[in-house]
Design a protein around this motif. Structure first.
Motif, PDB file in Angstrom:
ATOM      1  N   LYS A 156      26.735  80.404  29.579  1.00 58.44           N
ATOM      2  CA  LYS A 156      26.331  81.710  30.095  1.00 58.44           C
ATOM      3  C   LYS A 156      26.870  82.841  29.223  1.00 58.44           C
ATOM      4  O   LYS A 156      26.164  83.818  28.953  1.00 58.44           O
ATOM      5  N   ASP A 190      24.519  84.168  36.355  1.00 58.91           N
ATOM      6  CA  ASP A 190      25.657  83.742  37.173  1.00 58.91           C
ATOM      7  C   ASP A 190      25.223  82.880  38.354  1.00 58.91           C
ATOM      8  O   ASP A 190      25.986  82.033  38.832  1.00 58.91           O
ATOM      9  N   SER A 191      23.978  83.063  38.780  1.00 61.74           N
ATOM     10  CA  SER A 191      23.491  82.295  39.932  1.00 61.74           C
ATOM     11  C   SER A 191      22.972  80.911  39.558  1.00 61.74           C
ATOM     12  O   SER A 191      22.685  80.094  40.439  1.00 61.74           O
ATOM     13  N   LEU A 192      22.845  80.636  38.273  1.00 64.72           N
ATOM     14  CA  LEU A 192      22.267  79.370  37.827  1.00 64.72           C
ATOM     15  C   LEU A 192      23.322  78.268  37.830  1.00 64.72           C
ATOM     16  O   LEU A 192      24.511  78.512  37.652  1.00 64.72           O
ATOM     17  N   ARG A 193      22.852  77.035  38.000  1.00 61.08           N
ATOM     18  CA  ARG A 193      23.783  75.914  38.190  1.00 61.08           C
ATOM     19  C   ARG A 193      23.690  74.848  37.101  1.00 61.08           C
ATOM     20  O   ARG A 193      24.470  73.900  37.104  1.00 61.08           O
ATOM     21  N   ARG A 247      23.866  88.942  36.256  1.00 63.88           N
ATOM     22  CA  ARG A 247      23.749  88.534  37.665  1.00 63.88           C
ATOM     23  C   ARG A 247      22.853  87.312  37.815  1.00 63.88           C
ATOM     24  O   ARG A 247      23.154  86.385  38.571  1.00 63.88           O
ATOM     25  N   LYS A 248      21.739  87.307  37.072  1.00 72.21           N
ATOM     26  CA  LYS A 248      20.800  86.204  37.170  1.00 72.21           C
ATOM     27  C   LYS A 248      21.421  84.917  36.635  1.00 72.21           C
ATOM     28  O   LYS A 248      21.348  83.866  37.284  1.00 72.21           O
ATOM     29  N   GLU A 303      15.988  80.543  31.347  1.00 70.67           N
ATOM     30  CA  GLU A 303      16.054  81.943  31.753  1.00 70.67           C
ATOM     31  C   GLU A 303      16.304  82.854  30.557  1.00 70.67           C
ATOM     32  O   GLU A 303      15.731  83.953  30.468  1.00 70.67           O
ATOM     33  N   GLN A 341      18.765  75.477  33.064  1.00 70.80           N
ATOM     34  CA  GLN A 341      18.300  76.706  33.714  1.00 70.80           C
ATOM     35  C   GLN A 341      18.708  77.940  32.897  1.00 70.80           C
ATOM     36  O   GLN A 341      17.937  78.898  32.784  1.00 70.80           O
TER      37      GLN A 341
END
Length: 413
Positions: free
Chosen positions: A238, A273-276, A270-271, A284, A280
């Protein structure tokens, strides 16, 4: 600007006529599959009594026994020993792909452009503008002295199958050591599937975005994807993705992007940070980059974009040549008028304007990093006159070439 998905090529070593014993080189950090066999070395040395004067003048490389369309060749070696004994501009060797009478590619190696004294251990990274590039990839020791190991890459624009390659030493003091030579080609369906990502420095990314070079931008994204997949660390992935996005958005703002660009980095953080998963993050990041650059250049997914991709690749590695829209159109088997229309439709700017911007970006890099007179920088990137170059440079960067170097001023990355 439609970036597109990654492309696939295969890289395989050619077969060299090697001595039974001699210098070898290996590196765990080098991406190409080194064979770690004795190197070939060409004739060289200033004095007739020099031991390297007994070395051979020519080498023929046999291609791998596979099928495909040749796109590049890569030479790994020491380029060159004894180069300090000859003047800048000396033509020390030639590389020919295919038959001598009708070669697919012929490149003359010039001192100061394609090679330099190997005992100078300062790293080299240079697009020469004639379809080649040179980059330092390591070091080795020859006769007790440490030498630079470089990767010389040569584009093959003329469509061809895999051909023999001949390296000829032209009798100057420079002696060339070749550890390996690799063929890079687009495979047919029956060939083994392999991928290699391109090498684009983060420091070059802003210039890539500024000139609208989506071919190199796609290679940079491929390189980022490889790095993220190998890292295995989600948080690290990230962070690297956000660094990449920060450079892209900064370049877009410099080129007149809307104020909304300032929010992209925060929204992206923010986007992501939500990925696992790392997959992904990769998906993104590609989507964000494509949407970001499209705000200035527009989205295109038509087949014509493939032809323009080829044109951009030609320009990126041959910018110093006397290129015209007509000559590039001929290589793509298009009429000049149709090519002009497609190029502007896809890139958002005329061919000549794009080429000038690319040359100026390369000039800026040389002015900041190379110890060359301004007149030589102008000539090296394809400008015929110093006055024309100076006016164009000052118009683009709001500083003259001389003042950029003299004051240490830098323009935004």
């Amino acid at each position: 600007m439609k970036i597109g998905r990654r492309t696939t090529t295969v890289i395989e070593p050619g077969t060299l006529r090697r001595p039974k014993s001699g210098l070898t080189w290996k590196s765990k950090d080098f991406s190409l599959p080194l064979q770690c066999l004795p190197a070939w070395q060409s004739n060289g040395g200033l004095e007739r009594s020099h031991p390297d004067r007994s070395k051979p003048f020519s080498l023929e490389v046999v291609p791998p026994n596979v099928s495909g369309i040749l796109t590049r060749i890569h030479l790994v070696g020491v380029f060159a020993l004894h180069a300090e004994d000859e003047g800048a501009g000396t033509v020390g060797a030639s590389i020919t792909v295919g038959e001598d009478r009708d070669p697919v590619v012929r490149l003359d190696l010039i001192n100061g452009r394609h090679y330099s004294e190997a005992h100078d251990l300062r790293s080299v990274r240079r697009l020469t503008g004639d379809g080649a590039s040179i980059e330092t990839v390591g070091s080795t020791t020859i006769d007790g002295k440490k030498c630079r190991v470089d990767l010389l890459t040569i584009d093959v624009i003329k469509e061809s199958g895999l051909k023999p390659i001949r390296v000829r030493d032209l009798g100057t003091p420079a002696s060339f050591v070749i550890f390996d030579l690799f063929y890079e080609f687009s495979p047919i369906a029956s060939c083994p599937f392999k991928t290699r990502s391109g090498g684009v420095a983060l420091s070059e990314l802003a210039a890539v975005v500024r000139v609208g070079d989506r071919v190199t931008l796609r290679r940079a994204l491929d390189q980022l994807e490889d790095a993220l997949q190998k890292s295995g660390d989600l948080d690290e992935a990230k962070g690297e993705a956000l660094t990449f996005l920060a450079v892209v958005t900064a370049a877009m703002l410099e080129m007149g992007g809307p104020r909304s660009m300032h929010r992209i980095q925060l929204e992206s953080a923010r986007k992501l940070d939500s990925l696992r998963t790392i997959d992904q993050v990769i998906s993104e990041t590609r989507s964000i980059v494509e949407n970001t650059v499209s705000t200035l250049t527009g989205m295109l997914g038509s087949p014509s974009a493939i032809l323009v991709d080829r044109a951009l690749s030609i320009l990126n590695r041959n910018f110093a040549k006397n290129l015209t829209d007509g000559s590039v159109a001929e290589q793509l088997n298009l009429s000049t008028s149709h090519f002009r229309y497609l190029f502007k439709e896809v890139t958002g700017q005329p061919f000549h304007k794009y080429l000038i911007a690319l040359r100026l970006e390369r000039a800026r890099k040389l002015l900041l990093e190379a110890n060359m007179p301004v007149s030589e920088v102008a000539a090296a990137v394809g400008f015929n006159g110093l006055a024309h170059f100076s006016r164009a440079f000052a118009h683009r960067f709001a500083v003259s070439p001389t003042n950029l170097r003299r004051s240490g001023v830098t323009v935004p990355e």
